[in-house]
Design a protein around this motif. Structure first.
Motif, mmCIF file in Angstrom:
data_model
loop_
_atom_site.group_PDB
_atom_site.id
_atom_site.type_symbol
_atom_site.label_atom_id
_atom_site.label_comp_id
_atom_site.label_asym_id
_atom_site.label_seq_id
_atom_site.Cartn_x
_atom_site.Cartn_y
_atom_site.Cartn_z
ATOM 1 N N ASP A 189 0.807 -1.217 0.000
ATOM 2 C CA ASP A 189 0.000 0.000 0.000
ATOM 3 C C ASP A 189 0.848 1.278 0.000
ATOM 4 O O ASP A 189 0.307 2.380 0.012
ATOM 5 C CB ASP A 189 -0.966 0.008 1.189
ATOM 6 C CG ASP A 189 -0.255 -0.120 2.534
ATOM 7 O OD1 ASP A 189 0.950 -0.422 2.555
ATOM 8 O OD2 ASP A 189 -0.925 0.068 3.569
ATOM 9 N N GLU A 190 2.178 1.137 -0.044
ATOM 10 C CA GLU A 190 3.040 2.310 -0.093
ATOM 11 C C GLU A 190 3.303 2.721 -1.544
ATOM 12 O O GLU A 190 3.061 1.958 -2.476
ATOM 13 C CB GLU A 190 4.368 2.031 0.621
ATOM 14 C CG GLU A 190 4.233 1.682 2.088
ATOM 15 C CD GLU A 190 3.615 2.792 2.919
ATOM 16 O OE1 GLU A 190 3.563 3.953 2.446
ATOM 17 O OE2 GLU A 190 3.190 2.507 4.053
ATOM 18 N N ASP A 191 3.803 3.944 -1.724
ATOM 19 C CA ASP A 191 4.022 4.501 -3.066
ATOM 20 C C ASP A 191 5.392 4.058 -3.588
ATOM 21 O O ASP A 191 6.318 4.862 -3.732
ATOM 22 C CB ASP A 191 3.909 6.020 -3.025
ATOM 23 C CG ASP A 191 3.781 6.625 -4.413
ATOM 24 O OD1 ASP A 191 3.719 5.854 -5.399
ATOM 25 O OD2 ASP A 191 3.751 7.870 -4.517
ATOM 26 N N LEU A 192 5.486 2.763 -3.883
ATOM 27 C CA LEU A 192 6.719 2.169 -4.396
ATOM 28 C C LEU A 192 6.721 2.262 -5.913
ATOM 29 O O LEU A 192 5.767 1.843 -6.569
ATOM 30 C CB LEU A 192 6.812 0.710 -3.946
ATOM 31 C CG LEU A 192 8.056 -0.069 -4.361
ATOM 32 C CD1 LEU A 192 9.299 0.488 -3.676
ATOM 33 C CD2 LEU A 192 7.889 -1.557 -4.026
ATOM 34 N N GLN A 193 7.803 2.808 -6.481
ATOM 35 C CA GLN A 193 7.881 3.018 -7.920
ATOM 36 C C GLN A 193 9.286 2.723 -8.431
ATOM 37 O O GLN A 193 10.242 2.639 -7.659
ATOM 38 C CB GLN A 193 7.554 4.477 -8.267
ATOM 39 C CG GLN A 193 6.188 4.964 -7.849
ATOM 40 C CD GLN A 193 5.948 6.398 -8.305
ATOM 41 O OE1 GLN A 193 6.401 6.813 -9.379
ATOM 42 N NE2 GLN A 193 5.246 7.172 -7.492
ATOM 43 N N LEU A 194 9.382 2.615 -9.757
ATOM 44 C CA LEU A 194 10.673 2.592 -10.429
ATOM 45 C C LEU A 194 10.914 3.946 -11.090
ATOM 46 O O LEU A 194 9.969 4.607 -11.540
ATOM 47 C CB LEU A 194 10.713 1.488 -11.485
ATOM 48 C CG LEU A 194 10.793 0.053 -10.948
ATOM 49 C CD1 LEU A 194 10.520 -0.939 -12.060
ATOM 50 C CD2 LEU A 194 12.145 -0.220 -10.311
ATOM 51 N N PHE A 195 12.185 4.329 -11.153
ATOM 52 C CA PHE A 195 12.563 5.624 -11.723
ATOM 53 C C PHE A 195 13.756 5.427 -12.647
ATOM 54 O O PHE A 195 14.760 4.821 -12.248
ATOM 55 C CB PHE A 195 12.942 6.607 -10.617
ATOM 56 C CG PHE A 195 11.907 6.745 -9.531
ATOM 57 C CD1 PHE A 195 10.855 7.628 -9.668
ATOM 58 C CD2 PHE A 195 11.997 5.980 -8.380
ATOM 59 C CE1 PHE A 195 9.899 7.762 -8.667
ATOM 60 C CE2 PHE A 195 11.055 6.095 -7.366
ATOM 61 C CZ PHE A 195 10.000 6.983 -7.511
#
Length: 234
Positions: free
Chosen positions: A37-43
Motif C-alpha cells: 500500500d506504499e508509493d513504491l515506484q521505479l525511476f
C-alpha cells in the motif's frame, strides 16, 4: 488524558518503510521492508528522456522526498536497462528469456513486479502468467525460486561482492530489499532471503555498484551513476 494519547497515536502516520541492520552467517546486511500500500515506484528518466541516475535526482524530478531507494537492475553503458522494464505502465524494454553472459543471463532470472501486489516472478513464469505490473524490472539471477536456492550457487564460492536484491512474501503484500554491507557470495546472500527473512522468492539486482538510500538510518550511498532505481516516495 488516555483518550488524548490514543487520538494522537491514531493521527500519527505509520512509517512508509522499516529499515534495520542485521547479521547473517557472519556478515552484515541492511534490509528495508515495504508493504504493497506504499508509493513504491521505479525511476529511470525525467520528462525529457534523460537518465536520472541518482537518488537526489529522483527527489528533484518528483519534488518529493524518498523514504527509501536502491538500484534496481542491471544496465548498459548508456544506463538503459538490460532486461524487461516497465515504468508507469509504459514498457521501455521487452522480456529477455534466453541464457546469456554474466549474472543476468544465468538462468533462471526473474522480474520484480509492482502492481496491486508485490511479486518476484521467475522470467518464464512471468511470461506465462502475464501479470499486470505498473512497474517492473528484470534482473538475474533469481536467488530463491519457490523456496529453493538457484541451482548454480556454490556454498563456499570465493566470488564475493557487495550485493543487493529483493524478496517478496507469498501473499504479495510485502517486499523486502537487502544490501550486503560487506562482500558476500551468491549462496549466502540467497540464504538471507530464504532462511533469515523467510521469503519464498527473491531476485538479485546487482553487485559492486549496489547502493542504498535509507534516511531513517542516516544513510544515502553515492558513487557511479545508476540505471533503474526503485524507491518509496514520501
Amino acid at each position: 488524558m488516555r483518550g488524548l494519547w490514543l487520538l494522537c497515536l491514531l493521527a500519527t502516520p505509520a512509517a512508509a518503510v522499516t529499515c534495520e541492520d542485521l547479521d547473517h552467517l557472519g556478515a552484515s546486511y541492511t534490509v528495508c521492508e515495504v508493504t504493497a500500500d506504499e508509493d513504491l515506484q521505479l525511476f529511470l528518466r525525467d520528462d525529457a528522456g534523460a537518465i536520472l541516475g541518482s537518488f537526489s535526482a529522483v527527489e528533484a524530478d518528483t519534488g518529493r522526498d524518498l523514504a527509501f531507494a536502491m538500484n534496481a537492475g542491471m544496465y548498459h553503458d548508456d544506463r538503459a536497462p538490460v532486461g524487461h522494464y516497465i515504468e508507469d505502465s509504459e514498457v521501455e524494454m521487452r522480456v529477455i528469456a534466453t541464457a546469456g553472459p554474466g549474472n543476468f543471463g544465468l538462468l533462471p532470472n526473474g522480474v520484480f513486479c509492482i502492481g496491486d501486489h508485490l511479486r518476484v516472478y521467475e522470467t518464464r513464469d512471468y511470461q506465462a502468467k502475464a501479470p499486470t505490473c505498473t512497474h517492473a524490472t528484470q534482473s538475474g539471477p533469481m536467488l530463491v525460486i519457490d523456496g529453493a536456492l538457484h541451482p548454480r550457487f556454490i556454498k563456499d564460492s570465493d566470488s564475493r561482492f557487495i550485493r543487493n536484491g529483493v524478496g517478496t512474501s507469498a501473499d504479495g503484500t510485502r517486499a523486502v530489499f537487502a544490501i550486503s554491507n560487506e562482500a558476500v557470495n551468491f549462496h549466502d546472500f540467497a540464504t538471507l532471503f530464504r532462511d533469515r527473512l523467510a521469503l519464498p522468492d527473491a531476485l538479485f539486482f546487482d553487485g559492486k555498484i549496489s547502493r542504498l538510500h535509507a534516511p531513517q538510518l542516516n544513510r544515502s550511498d553515492f558513487g557511479w551513476q545508476l540505471g533503474p532505481i526503485v524507491g518509496v516516495l514520501e
